[in-house]
Design a protein around this motif. Sequence first.
Motif: not given
Length: 431
Positions: A164-180
Amino acid sequence: MRRQQTRVLAGAFALVAVAGLSACGDEGSSGGSSGDGGQVELTIGTFTEFGYEDLLTEYERLNPNVKITHHKTGEGGPYHEQLLTKLAANSGLEDVVAIEEGHFPDIADKPQLFNDLADIGPKDAKPDRWLDWKYKAGTAKDGTWIGYGTDIGPLAMCYRKDLFEAAGLPSDPEAVKPLFESWDSYFAAGDKYVKATKKAWFDSNSQIFNAMQNQLDEGYLNEDDELAIESNQDIRENWDQVTAAGKRGQTAGLVAFSPEWNTGFKQGAFATKTCPSWMLGVVKEQAGPANAGKWAVTDAFPGGGGNWGGSFLAVPKQSQHPKEAAELAAWLTAPEQQIKAFQKTGNFPSQVEALSSPELLESTNDYFGDVKTGELFAAMAEKVGEPQYKGAGDGQIQENATSPALQAVEQGKSADEGWQQAVDAAKKIVG
């Protein structure tokens, strides 16, 4: 079989010692009484790992008049084939039989062959012991309570933090919630990931489609047991959304539990994975020590939640000791024993009291960054909605119709061609 190949690996999920819960009936148990004080011989049939070996020995200690023989089969597929054969022959079944949730529709179609646990079970084994959806999933259409719920597989989302970090996406478990948050947001994030990395977002079309399918109000068959794959437009919409994402490069095209899929965890072949609770053990086993800390899990799942996996214990009419068999099944699925099974194999409890126990809620998983996995999956279990009606043949449609057709799309067929393949195969199964 939605879970048959994975129970062996599930033990890696239980990473803390679960101590001190007293067994149901430690002060004496009415279970196993023969009525005349004589010896009662019971048999129980299970497959792969239920964590019952020590529990059965404990039950015999608490009930000296009961002798238990445990028949354990290595794989769920052959086990359930034999179960159906024995039911048809009205011979050879154990007093207590385990039934995996993917096979339950074929069993629930024959309620007359099972004792109604509401009639023969202990009075304290009431439906409200279980999560409501788990209890309902163990009943037949005519209301017969066929199976006491054992474990469950509440869904969360696992992902590779470093990818995720390599792709410029958030990686923290709380920060990724909007993606899911939804399937739309999930596939939109997948497009960003593919664009940035030229790598796959998920493992296969079928793994994503199956999760979406199980969230629908109506599945492959309606409650009149009529094939609904063409009449239920939601199924086709899910199909189109998944196959379109796959065509945009989001799928790795790996068949679940194949050697290539196993290797994919080590090689970072996909960045996200639909994760029932038992999948954490699979991820750890297949990704290996080199990827410890790279995988994370968050308490979010597109569409709200879902379940993948779990079983039931039932008492066939063939049993010569139905009351004693029901008492054994009720004891094995009581909160105290579900926690002990979780400790041994990682099978996640379905009983309400077990889900609120400190022993479960405080359990952590160091491979996934010491996240409180017990608390996380207990919360996800509460998000599972009403169980979808699954008529006889539902599991076969998934395994032998839609999954092969989705794989064919990954291999070059158009989405329309794959859809027609799935529909034709489903008609043969139901017809």
